[in-house]
Design a protein around this motif. Sequence first.
Motif, PDB file in Angstrom:
ATOM      1  N   ASP A 186       0.836  -1.208   0.000  1.00 17.58           N
ATOM      2  CA  ASP A 186       0.000   0.000   0.000  1.00 17.58           C
ATOM      3  C   ASP A 186       0.868   1.255   0.000  1.00 17.58           C
ATOM      4  N   ALA A 187       1.893   1.274   0.838  1.00 15.85           N
ATOM      5  CA  ALA A 187       2.777   2.435   0.899  1.00 15.85           C
ATOM      6  C   ALA A 187       3.538   2.613  -0.409  1.00 15.85           C
ATOM      7  N   LEU A 188       3.942   1.504  -1.022  1.00 12.35           N
ATOM      8  CA  LEU A 188       4.656   1.569  -2.293  1.00 12.35           C
ATOM      9  C   LEU A 188       3.769   2.099  -3.405  1.00 12.35           C
ATOM     10  N   MET A 189       2.515   1.653  -3.431  1.00 11.57           N
ATOM     11  CA  MET A 189       1.610   2.123  -4.480  1.00 11.57           C
ATOM     12  C   MET A 189       1.288   3.606  -4.300  1.00 11.57           C
ATOM     13  N   ARG A 190       1.187   4.044  -3.054  1.00 13.20           N
ATOM     14  CA  ARG A 190       0.986   5.487  -2.824  1.00 13.20           C
ATOM     15  C   ARG A 190       2.194   6.277  -3.320  1.00 13.20           C
ATOM     16  N   LEU A 191       3.392   5.719  -3.090  1.00 16.08           N
ATOM     17  CA  LEU A 191       4.600   6.380  -3.562  1.00 16.08           C
ATOM     18  C   LEU A 191       4.619   6.443  -5.084  1.00 16.08           C
ATOM     19  N   GLY A 192       4.220   5.360  -5.726  1.00 13.80           N
ATOM     20  CA  GLY A 192       4.169   5.345  -7.174  1.00 13.80           C
ATOM     21  C   GLY A 192       3.181   6.349  -7.736  1.00 13.80           C
ATOM     22  N   GLU A 193       2.019   6.444  -7.105  1.00 14.85           N
ATOM     23  CA  GLU A 193       1.008   7.407  -7.544  1.00 14.85           C
ATOM     24  C   GLU A 193       1.472   8.843  -7.323  1.00 14.85           C
ATOM     25  N   LYS A 194       2.141   9.062  -6.209  1.00  9.71           N
ATOM     26  CA  LYS A 194       2.607  10.404  -5.873  1.00  9.71           C
ATOM     27  C   LYS A 194       3.686  10.894  -6.839  1.00  9.71           C
ATOM     28  N   THR A 195       4.570   9.985  -7.237  1.00  9.19           N
ATOM     29  CA  THR A 195       5.717  10.373  -8.059  1.00  9.19           C
ATOM     30  C   THR A 195       5.525  10.118  -9.547  1.00  9.19           C
ATOM     31  N   GLY A 196       4.553   9.269  -9.888  1.00  4.94           N
ATOM     32  CA  GLY A 196       4.376   8.892 -11.287  1.00  4.94           C
ATOM     33  C   GLY A 196       5.420   7.895 -11.770  1.00  4.94           C
ATOM     34  N   ILE A 197       6.126   7.282 -10.835  1.00  3.99           N
ATOM     35  CA  ILE A 197       7.180   6.316 -11.180  1.00  3.99           C
ATOM     36  C   ILE A 197       6.610   4.901 -11.089  1.00  3.99           C
ATOM     37  N   PRO A 198       6.851   4.055 -12.105  1.00  4.34           N
ATOM     38  CA  PRO A 198       6.311   2.693 -12.065  1.00  4.34           C
ATOM     39  C   PRO A 198       6.908   1.858 -10.939  1.00  4.34           C
ATOM     40  N   ILE A 199       6.060   1.053 -10.313  1.00  6.92           N
ATOM     41  CA  ILE A 199       6.487   0.101  -9.293  1.00  6.92           C
ATOM     42  C   ILE A 199       6.659  -1.258  -9.966  1.00  6.92           C
ATOM     43  N   ILE A 200       7.838  -1.823  -9.839  1.00  7.86           N
ATOM     44  CA  ILE A 200       8.135  -3.148 -10.383  1.00  7.86           C
ATOM     45  C   ILE A 200       8.339  -4.092  -9.205  1.00  7.86           C
ATOM     46  N   GLU A 201       7.532  -5.128  -9.114  1.00  7.12           N
ATOM     47  CA  GLU A 201       7.614  -6.065  -8.000  1.00  7.12           C
ATOM     48  C   GLU A 201       8.603  -7.185  -8.315  1.00  7.12           C
ATOM     49  N   ASP A 202       9.691  -7.241  -7.582  1.00  3.43           N
ATOM     50  CA  ASP A 202      10.582  -8.402  -7.642  1.00  3.43           C
ATOM     51  C   ASP A 202       9.983  -9.448  -6.704  1.00  3.43           C
ATOM     52  N   ALA A 203       9.183 -10.324  -7.313  1.00  6.46           N
ATOM     53  CA  ALA A 203       8.484 -11.363  -6.556  1.00  6.46           C
ATOM     54  C   ALA A 203       9.114 -12.726  -6.801  1.00  6.46           C
ATOM     55  N   CYS A 204      10.411 -12.743  -7.086  1.00  4.52           N
ATOM     56  CA  CYS A 204      11.083 -13.980  -7.467  1.00  4.52           C
ATOM     57  C   CYS A 204      11.001 -15.062  -6.395  1.00  4.52           C
ATOM     58  N   GLN A 205      10.848 -14.664  -5.127  1.00  2.00           N
ATOM     59  CA  GLN A 205      10.753 -15.624  -4.029  1.00  2.00           C
ATOM     60  C   GLN A 205       9.320 -15.785  -3.506  1.00  2.00           C
ATOM     61  N   ALA A 206       8.364 -15.178  -4.182  1.00  2.98           N
ATOM     62  CA  ALA A 206       7.050 -14.980  -3.545  1.00  2.98           C
ATOM     63  C   ALA A 206       5.885 -15.649  -4.274  1.00  2.98           C
ATOM     64  N   HIS A 207       6.056 -16.868  -4.719  1.00  5.43           N
ATOM     65  CA  HIS A 207       4.993 -17.578  -5.415  1.00  5.43           C
ATOM     66  C   HIS A 207       3.754 -17.740  -4.531  1.00  5.43           C
ATOM     67  N   LEU A 208       2.648 -17.169  -4.977  1.00  4.71           N
ATOM     68  CA  LEU A 208       1.325 -17.251  -4.335  1.00  4.71           C
ATOM     69  C   LEU A 208       1.242 -16.477  -3.021  1.00  4.71           C
ATOM     70  N   ALA A 209       2.217 -15.630  -2.741  1.00  6.11           N
ATOM     71  CA  ALA A 209       2.078 -14.729  -1.595  1.00  6.11           C
ATOM     72  C   ALA A 209       0.950 -13.738  -1.879  1.00  6.11           C
ATOM     73  N   GLU A 210       0.302 -13.247  -0.819  1.00  8.06           N
ATOM     74  CA  GLU A 210      -0.878 -12.409  -1.002  1.00  8.06           C
ATOM     75  C   GLU A 210      -0.832 -11.145  -0.148  1.00  8.06           C
ATOM     76  N   TRP A 211      -1.379 -10.092  -0.708  1.00  7.45           N
ATOM     77  CA  TRP A 211      -1.590  -8.829  -0.006  1.00  7.45           C
ATOM     78  C   TRP A 211      -3.074  -8.526  -0.072  1.00  7.45           C
ATOM     79  N   LYS A 212      -3.742  -8.539   1.076  1.00  3.16           N
ATOM     80  CA  LYS A 212      -5.185  -8.320   1.162  1.00  3.16           C
ATOM     81  C   LYS A 212      -5.939  -9.276   0.244  1.00  3.16           C
ATOM     82  N   GLY A 213      -5.462 -10.522   0.196  1.00  3.04           N
ATOM     83  CA  GLY A 213      -6.132 -11.570  -0.564  1.00  3.04           C
ATOM     84  C   GLY A 213      -5.817 -11.586  -2.047  1.00  3.04           C
ATOM     85  N   LYS A 214      -4.978 -10.693  -2.507  1.00  2.00           N
ATOM     86  CA  LYS A 214      -4.615 -10.609  -3.922  1.00  2.00           C
ATOM     87  C   LYS A 214      -3.158 -11.016  -4.086  1.00  2.00           C
ATOM     88  N   LYS A 215      -2.876 -11.834  -5.092  1.00  2.00           N
ATOM     89  CA  LYS A 215      -1.524 -12.346  -5.288  1.00  2.00           C
ATOM     90  C   LYS A 215      -0.551 -11.217  -5.630  1.00  2.00           C
TER      91      LYS A 215
END
Length: 450
Positions: A186-215
């Motif tokens: 959530d904090a990262l997405m707010r930062l992305g919206e505030k700055t207009g900079i794309p957020i790229i998720e390095d999820a290489c270790q995070a298969h099926l991990a979830e944030w608020k029920g979303k992968k």
Amino acid sequence: MKNKFNRRGFIGIAAMAGAGAAFGGLPQWSFAGLQDGKPAILGGEKAYTAGFASWPVFDTTEEQALISVLKSGKWGRLDGPILAEFEKTYADLNGASHCLGVSSGTAALTTILGALGIGPGDEVVIPVYTFIATYNVVVLNYALPILVDTDIETFQMDVKKAEAAVTAQTKAIMPVHIGGTPADIDALMRLGEKTGIPIIEDACQAHLAEWKGKKVGNFGLAGAFSFQSSKNLNCAEGGAVLTNDAGFARTCYTFHNQGQGGTGTSYGTGLGTRATNLRLTEFQGSLLLAQMTRLQRQVETRTENANYLTELLADIPGIEPAKWYPGTTRSAYHLYMFRYLKEHFHGLSRGKFVDALNAEGIPCDPGYGQMNRDAYVTGLASNSHYLRMYGEKAMKEWLERNQCPQNDTLTGEQSLWFFQTMLLGTRENMEQIAEAIRKIQKYAKQIAKA
């Protein structure tokens, strides 16, 4: 203690500590007299004596999948249908619109940065606590990796410090869901919206991990996943890009396929001005489809055991499992990360604690070190190409920007890992791990003097 841990070391330990026998069985642990016996490092009986089975788990499902591709005579992306089937299956599993299979997790990050056109003069904000690949993909584009300090309680990138690291040259913010647990999305997405900079998720270790029920991998512009042999889903080497942006998905495909957007062989020059070959094969796609038949069950087992282990460790002063941000609803538990506070173990050093635990037969490692202080990274300041592009003054300033005192504390004396395969055992195994730690704590003074 200098951190000597690397990926090869991890693979070796993961193979040793794997909790699935070659044909799907789980190892049986053998502990005896933990509370009353001396630690093995002091001459007592070894806590774990049964030996660890291998990783990955496989059976005739994988064998038949590989043979099927072999006999088809269609072994590559441009020839066969299997990789497309995997991409659709993996996208559906993660709730994403698009999936692109590539040759590694590093290749997934490379594809994303290539599709974004990252290059000389650009900056990419990354965490300092991560595998070196996160850094390498930035440097390979001759951009500047800006290393951000760690939130010591979560092991994740400190988003407040990430915001402070953003400049006019920042072209991407690339958090890592380290250990398989989501960063503060959530904090990262707010930062992305505030700055207009794309957020790229390095999820290489995070298969099926979830944030608020979303992968994870669904929140930023794109997410990168790895299927390297130590990963929770693996085909020896492989990776994937997830995105919900159709245009970006096409650009990624074109970049990873020598600039050619089609699915067949072409002798043209393609689109854009640069690209490469990062294609995954039909063999790897077939292995991944086979491995996915048991992925959900493994995720559930890791979750149950990790939650139980966390409950048990809560009763041991000085052992503090990595905390989650409030939005986390599932960790992939590629790593079980925890902090070791030696003041609760009579000053026993982390190094000797690890030695004692390994002596009991329980693999444990300090994990990542101080990337920003390592010669591999600091040497960039004297790299001839970077000096030519950025200048000596800018590179000296870059070194100063990369100070990470919280990460120094975490990695210098506190951070420890258990590996994902250890969480595929039984509840009894989790009890035995906790009891082994209690035994070491009880004899900490003697171990320190040994």
